[in-house]
Design an enzyme around this catalytic site. Structure first.
Site, PDB file in Angstrom:
ATOM      1  N   GLU A  67      -1.473  -1.206  -4.765  1.00  0.00           N
ATOM      2  CA  GLU A  67      -2.511  -0.810  -5.143  1.00  0.00           C
ATOM      3  C   GLU A  67      -2.496   0.208  -6.291  1.00  0.00           C
ATOM      4  O   GLU A  67      -1.478   1.313  -6.308  1.00  0.00           O
ATOM      5  CB  GLU A  67      -3.034   0.153  -3.914  1.00  0.00           C
ATOM      6  CG  GLU A  67      -4.215   0.482  -3.856  1.00  0.00           C
ATOM      7  CD  GLU A  67      -5.051   0.840  -2.974  1.00  0.00           C
ATOM      8  OE1 GLU A  67      -5.568   0.797  -1.825  1.00  0.00           O
ATOM      9  OE2 GLU A  67      -4.927   1.971  -2.368  1.00  0.00           O
TER      10      GLU A  67
ATOM     11  N   ASP B 110       0.776  -0.808   0.019  1.00  0.00           N
ATOM     12  CA  ASP B 110      -0.252   0.009  -0.148  1.00  0.00           C
ATOM     13  C   ASP B 110       1.085   1.598   0.143  1.00  0.00           C
ATOM     14  O   ASP B 110       1.316   1.466   0.715  1.00  0.00           O
ATOM     15  CB  ASP B 110      -0.971  -0.151   1.010  1.00  0.00           C
ATOM     16  CG  ASP B 110      -1.561   1.385   1.590  1.00  0.00           C
ATOM     17  OD1 ASP B 110      -2.204   1.899   0.114  1.00  0.00           O
ATOM     18  OD2 ASP B 110      -1.801   1.523   2.927  1.00  0.00           O
TER      19      ASP B 110
ATOM     20  N   ASP C 217      -2.379   0.963   6.923  1.00  0.00           N
ATOM     21  CA  ASP C 217      -1.478   0.623   6.797  1.00  0.00           C
ATOM     22  C   ASP C 217      -1.150  -0.709   5.942  1.00  0.00           C
ATOM     23  O   ASP C 217      -1.587  -0.856   5.340  1.00  0.00           O
ATOM     24  CB  ASP C 217      -0.234   2.234   6.858  1.00  0.00           C
ATOM     25  CG  ASP C 217      -1.105   3.302   6.653  1.00  0.00           C
ATOM     26  OD1 ASP C 217      -1.243   4.015   5.255  1.00  0.00           O
ATOM     27  OD2 ASP C 217      -0.555   3.807   7.739  1.00  0.00           O
TER      28      ASP C 217
END
Length: 159
Positions: free
Chosen positions: A67, A8, A139
């Site tokens: 992502e 991420d 996160d």
């Protein structure tokens, strides 16, 4: 037993999550965050690259999942996020890892069942799916959710 690394990305905090799968059972291997100090963007990117490289060396993943960038109203934030993604992807490419990208909505839909889920819902489902004693920080949970998404979607498309 394939190992999946989820990332991420962020210019201040980059979450990572590592899972494996054995007989349709998800196995938690590790997670955490790469935190960068406010020493300017080039230094932050260097720390992200070094951190991702170290995680790859430690866990030896078979798949690297990250992502996708979403469109932001703040162009500067979107650019910094894109640069953080870029150095993470280069770290994976330097180790000849296949790179897979997933949209945030797709990750939330896969893990929570709702593409508009909030961070608390993602944390809860990650904890549940990986049978963790407590929820990881947001996160790391997002990174684990990306890895879980890959596990589900890649297995589905492989058959």
């Amino acid at each position: 037993m394939p190992i999946i690394l989820g990332i991420d990305p962020g210019s201040r905090i980059t979450g990572y999550g590592v899972i494996s799968e054995k007989k349709n059972q998800l196995i938690y291997l590790g997670s955490g965050c790469i935190r960068t100090l406010d020493n300017g963007l080039p230094h932050k990117l260097k720390l992200i690259y070094a951190g991702v490289t170290e995680i790859i060396s430690q866990f030896r993943p078979d798949f690297f999942c990250i992502e996708q960038v979403f469109m932001s109203k703040n162009a500067d934030s979107a650019l910094k996020l894109g640069q953080a993604r870029g150095v993470a992807i280069v770290a994976a490419a330097n180790q000849n890892l296949p790179v897979f990208e997933y949209a945030a909505r797709q990750v939330k839909q896969t893990v929570v069942g709702n593409g508009a889920a909030d961070k608390k819902q993602v944390q809860h489902m990650v904890r549940y799916l990986l049978k963790l004693p407590s929820a990881p920080n947001t996160d790391a949970a997002d990174a684990l959710a990306i890895a879980i998404t890959h596990s589900h979607l890649y297995a589905f498309h492989a058959h």
